[in-house]
Structure formats: structure tokens, C-alpha cells
Design an enzyme around this catalytic site. Structure first.
Site, short mmCIF file in Angstrom:
data_model
loop_
_atom_site.label_atom_id
_atom_site.label_comp_id
_atom_site.label_asym_id
_atom_site.label_seq_id
_atom_site.Cartn_x
_atom_site.Cartn_y
_atom_site.Cartn_z
N THR A 47 4.99 52.93 40.09
CA THR A 47 5.30 53.55 41.37
C THR A 47 6.79 53.84 41.57
O THR A 47 7.18 54.41 42.57
CB THR A 47 4.78 52.66 42.52
OG1 THR A 47 5.33 51.34 42.30
CG2 THR A 47 3.28 52.55 42.50
N ASP A 113 1.69 35.10 40.46
CA ASP A 113 2.95 35.76 40.77
C ASP A 113 2.76 36.40 42.15
O ASP A 113 2.06 37.41 42.26
CB ASP A 113 3.27 36.81 39.71
CG ASP A 113 4.63 37.47 39.93
OD1 ASP A 113 5.30 37.15 40.94
OD2 ASP A 113 5.01 38.31 39.10
N GLN A 147 13.39 35.47 44.29
CA GLN A 147 14.14 34.88 45.41
C GLN A 147 13.56 35.29 46.77
O GLN A 147 13.29 34.45 47.63
CB GLN A 147 15.61 35.34 45.30
CG GLN A 147 16.53 34.82 46.38
CD GLN A 147 17.97 35.19 46.08
OE1 GLN A 147 18.26 35.95 45.15
NE2 GLN A 147 18.89 34.66 46.85
N ILE A 214 22.13 41.86 32.99
CA ILE A 214 22.32 43.14 32.30
C ILE A 214 22.43 44.22 33.37
O ILE A 214 21.60 44.28 34.28
CB ILE A 214 21.14 43.41 31.35
CG1 ILE A 214 21.11 42.32 30.26
CG2 ILE A 214 21.25 44.79 30.73
CD1 ILE A 214 19.84 42.32 29.42
N ALA A 216 21.46 46.98 34.55
CA ALA A 216 20.45 48.04 34.55
C ALA A 216 19.26 47.52 35.33
O ALA A 216 19.17 46.31 35.58
CB ALA A 216 20.03 48.38 33.12
N THR A 221 9.40 43.52 34.29
CA THR A 221 9.99 42.28 33.77
C THR A 221 9.37 41.05 34.44
O THR A 221 9.16 40.03 33.79
CB THR A 221 11.51 42.24 33.98
OG1 THR A 221 11.79 42.53 35.35
CG2 THR A 221 12.20 43.25 33.09
N GLY A 222 9.08 41.15 35.74
CA GLY A 222 8.49 40.01 36.44
C GLY A 222 7.10 39.71 35.89
O GLY A 222 6.72 38.54 35.69
N ASP A 223 6.34 40.76 35.63
CA ASP A 223 4.98 40.60 35.11
C ASP A 223 5.01 40.00 33.71
O ASP A 223 4.19 39.12 33.38
CB ASP A 223 4.27 41.96 35.06
CG ASP A 223 4.26 42.65 36.42
OD1 ASP A 223 4.17 41.93 37.43
OD2 ASP A 223 4.35 43.88 36.47
P1 ADP Z 1 10.67 40.46 39.61
O1 ADP Z 1 10.48 41.78 38.91
O2 ADP Z 1 9.42 39.72 39.90
O3 ADP Z 1 11.63 40.49 40.76
P2 ADP Z 1 12.79 39.17 38.21
O4 ADP Z 1 13.73 40.20 38.70
O5 ADP Z 1 12.96 37.78 38.69
O6 ADP Z 1 11.30 39.56 38.48
O7 ADP Z 1 12.83 39.24 36.63
C1 ADP Z 1 12.11 38.37 35.81
C2 ADP Z 1 12.96 37.97 34.63
O8 ADP Z 1 13.41 39.16 33.94
C3 ADP Z 1 14.22 37.20 34.98
O9 ADP Z 1 13.98 35.82 34.96
C4 ADP Z 1 15.18 37.60 33.86
O10 ADP Z 1 14.96 36.75 32.74
C5 ADP Z 1 14.73 38.99 33.47
N1 ADP Z 1 15.56 40.07 34.05
C6 ADP Z 1 15.17 41.02 34.92
N2 ADP Z 1 16.18 41.87 35.21
C7 ADP Z 1 17.25 41.45 34.50
C8 ADP Z 1 18.60 41.91 34.34
N3 ADP Z 1 19.06 42.98 34.99
N4 ADP Z 1 19.42 41.20 33.53
C9 ADP Z 1 18.97 40.12 32.87
N5 ADP Z 1 17.73 39.65 32.97
C10 ADP Z 1 16.86 40.29 33.76
N1 PLP Z 2 4.32 49.86 39.75
C1 PLP Z 2 3.11 49.30 39.67
C2 PLP Z 2 1.85 50.10 39.75
C3 PLP Z 2 3.04 47.94 39.49
O1 PLP Z 2 1.85 47.38 39.43
C4 PLP Z 2 4.23 47.18 39.39
C5 PLP Z 2 4.11 45.74 39.20
O2 PLP Z 2 3.07 45.22 38.85
C6 PLP Z 2 5.46 47.78 39.45
C7 PLP Z 2 5.46 49.13 39.65
C8 PLP Z 2 6.77 47.03 39.35
O3 PLP Z 2 6.84 45.98 38.40
P1 PLP Z 2 7.99 44.83 38.45
O4 PLP Z 2 8.08 44.31 39.87
O5 PLP Z 2 7.52 43.75 37.51
O6 PLP Z 2 9.27 45.44 38.01
ZN ZN Z 3 7.82 40.05 40.66
#
Ligand code: ADP
Ligand code: PLP
Ligand code: ZN
EC number: 2.7.1.35
Length: 297
Positions: A47, A113, A147, A214, A216, A221-223
Site C-alpha cells: 500500500t 505482531d 514503539q 540505515i 532509507a 521489515t517488521g513482518d
Molecule cells: P515495523 O515495520 O513493524 O515498524 P521496525 O521499523 O521496528 O518494524 O523494523 C523491524 C526491524 O527492521 C528493526 O528491528 C531493525 O532491525 C530493522 N530495520 C528497519 N528499518 C531499519 C533501518 N532504517 N535501519 C536499520 N534497521 C532497520
Molecule cells: N502493505 C501491505 C498490504 C501490508 O500488508 C504491509 C504489512 O504487512 C505493508 C504494506 C507494510 O509493511 P511493514 O509495516 O512491515 O513495512
Molecule cells: Zn510492524
């Protein structure tokens, strides 16, 4: 617990790109798990792109799939993994699924999650927050909020490590024995905080991992992080710190590769969100080289 299992993963599917099941299934399979994906949505792409098209599964359709499995005695799972869920009715059905699977396997591990938003912005309907707080968190074995999500679930404002640790303690009291706040930004530094309450009511064992941020923005990444935490914490059930080191190490290597590939292709990596190089990182998924160590509190 054995070092493998059968995981029911209820998450998004995208035709192209890696979020949801697309970023969770492959790494779990590489780590030796049987993974059965249910696609809560099927979209063309994630999305974050200018547009997307596709279908959304409703609660009744999820029930149908579970009934089909049940009719053939196929409902034995060691783990359930859930990520982004877009509606209260779908989340309520997931709660029913968890209860049913627990009645078949009382040792079922539910890794949740609680995807609700990021950087101060909610991207699910507000009513979901209450359902997560009151009904989902109590059923979870491991919770992996960011967070913002940890703040929503506890009502705390998290502006320090101490706040993060306290949020984990509050979440333990509500249910899950393992909590990993996957990223907290404090003064420009990225921090993971992990917490394992080995005995209900006792002080949890807590640790942090400092992560090089990083410059960018990545999606999926969260998934990926939650899938890896499931995979490794099942192999090291008493060492959440080790599981988190392994997961973070894979993430860092994969994100470096992603950035390098985009730069080599002449893209500006700060211009939009980047698709992670998941398949190309198979070695770093299977055998992460631990560079970032957990520090115990
Ligand atoms: P979400 O997408 O659920 O908000 P996070 O942002 O906490 O998840 O990212 C999950 C993991 O991905 C972090 O613990 C870290 O290891 C990695 N990560 C994500 N973005 C970055 C970044 N810009 N630089 C370094 N690590 C990152
Ligand atoms: N778009 C779709 C359809 C998703 O399901 C997700 C997460 O599951 C995202 C975007 C964003 O993923 P993330 O929050 O891990 O960066
Ligand atoms: Zn997440």
C-alpha cells in the site's frame, strides 16, 4: 519445544514485493518450518505505492478455510503468526481460530505482531486498538510491537529505555511471556528491547540491542523481523536475547544488500520505500553472522 514446527501464518499477500506472508513464509521455510499461509488480503503490491488493487478476505471466508481443515483433521499447529489485520470482524475471527487451535494443541504458541501504525500514525481503524488491548494481547505468547504500537497498547509514552522496559513489564502482566519492541528511536539511535518473563509474576529478563540506523525506508521489515523471532526463539526457547541477535543480524545484512543493489542500479535510496532483497539473502537467513550483540540489563 522442538526446533521445528508447523506454522499457520495469517497475513497479507502481495503479487509483487515482500510484505506480510511474502516476507514471512520463505524465511520460516528456510529455517525448517512447515508454513501454511492464509492470505488475509491479496493485493497487486503493497500500500506504499501510488495505487494498488485486489481482494480482502472476510471473517466468514477465514472460517470456511478453517472448517475445511477441521473436516480433515488438519488443525494441529505448533504456532500461529499474525500481522496486519484490517478490520474488527477479521480480528474477532482470528481470536476464535486461536482458541480452537489451543483446544487441539494446548501448547500452541501464538506470535502476534500487533500492526497498528508507525511514527505517530495509526493505519488501522481506531476500534482495533481496543480489541488488541483487551482480547488479543491476553492470548499472545510473544508480542512484537514497534514503539508506537507499544505506546498504544500500554498507554505509556516511550521516550527512554526505562519507558521501553516498563512497557514490556505492563504487556507481560496482560499476557505474553515474551515481548520484543522491535525498534525504539531515542535521540536518533535505533534500539530493540526484549523482555522474557520466565515465571509469571516475576521480574522479566530484559536486554537491548543497539542497531545502526540505515538512512532509507523499507517495507516488510517488521513482518520479516517477527517471522525470524518466531523461528529463532523456538529453537532457543530460553534465550530470547540470542534469538533477537540472530534476527537482527539477518535484518542488517539483508538491508545492507538491499541498499547496495539499489545504489548499483542507480536509484536514489532515499526517494521512496525500498523492496527488500529477501530471496537473495537466503544465506544470511539460514546462517546469520552475529555482529550486533544483546546487552542484558
Ligand atoms: P515495523 O515495520 O513493524 O515498524 P521496525 O521499523 O521496528 O518494524 O523494523 C523491524 C526491524 O527492521 C528493526 O528491528 C531493525 O532491525 C530493522 N530495520 C528497519 N528499518 C531499519 C533501518 N532504517 N535501519 C536499520 N534497521 C532497520
Ligand atoms: N502493505 C501491505 C498490504 C501490508 O500488508 C504491509 C504489512 O504487512 C505493508 C504494506 C507494510 O509493511 P511493514 O509495516 O512491515 O513495512
Ligand atoms: Zn510492524
Amino acid at each position: 519445544p522442538s526446533d521445528t514446527g508447523r506454522v499457520l501464518s495469517i497475513q497479507s499477500h502481495t503479487v509483487q514485493g515482500y510484505v506480510g506472508n511474502k516476507s514471512a513464509v520463505f524465511p520460516l521455510q528456510l529455517l525448517g518450518y512447515d508454513v501454511d499461509p492464509i492470505n488475509s488480503v491479496q493485493f497487486s503490491n503493497h500500500t506504499g505505492y501510488p495505487t494498488f488493487k485486489g481482494q480482502v478476505l472476510n471473517g466468514q471466508q477465514l472460517c470456511d478455510l478453517i472448517e475445511g481443515l477441521e473436516a480433515n483433521d488438519l488443525l494441529f499447529y505448533t504456532h500461529v503468526l499474525t500481522g496486519y489485520i484490517g478490520s474488527v470482524s477479521f480480528l474477532d475471527t482470528i481470536l476464535e481460530v486461536i482458541n480452537k487451535l489451543r483446544s487441539i494443541n494446548p501448547n500452541l504458541t501464538y506470535v502476534c505482531d500487533p500492526v497498528m501504525g508507525d511514527e505517530g500514525k495509526l493505519y488501522v481503524p481506531e476500534e482495533l486498538v481496543h480489541v488488541y488491548r483487551e482480547k488479543v494481547v491476553p492470548l499472545a505468547s510473544m508480542l512484537t510491537p514497534n514503539q508506537f504500537e507499544a505506546e498504544k497498547l500500554t498507554g505509556l509514552r516511550i521516550t527512554s529505555e526505562e519507558d521501553g522496559r516498563e512497557a514490556c513489564a505492563i504487556l507481560h502482566a496482560a499476557g505474553p511471556s515474551k515481548v520484543v519492541i522491535t525498534s525504539i528511536t531515542i535521540g536518533g539511535i535505533l534500539l530493540l528491547i526484549g523482555s522474557h518473563q520466565k515465571v509469571k509474576g516475576q521480574k522479566p529478563e530484559q536486554f537491548k540491542i543497539l542497531i545502526h540506523k540505515i538512512p532509507a525506508y523499507f517495507t516488510g521489515t517488521g513482518d520479516l523481523m517477527t517471522a525470524l523471532l518466531l523461528g529463532w526463539s523456538n529453537k532457543y526457547p530460553d534465550n530470547l536475547d540470542k534469538a533477537a541477535e540472530l534476527a537482527v543480524s539477518t535484518l542488517q545484512a539483508l538491508l545492507r544488500r538491499t541498499l547496495d543493489d539499489y545504489k548499483r542500479a542507480g536509484y536514489d535510496p532515499t526517494s521512496s520505500s525500498l523492496e527488500i532483497r529477501l530471496i537473495q539473502s537466503h544465506d544470511e537467513i539460514r546462517n546469520p553472522n552475529v555482529e550486533l550483540k544483546a546487552e542484558k540489563y
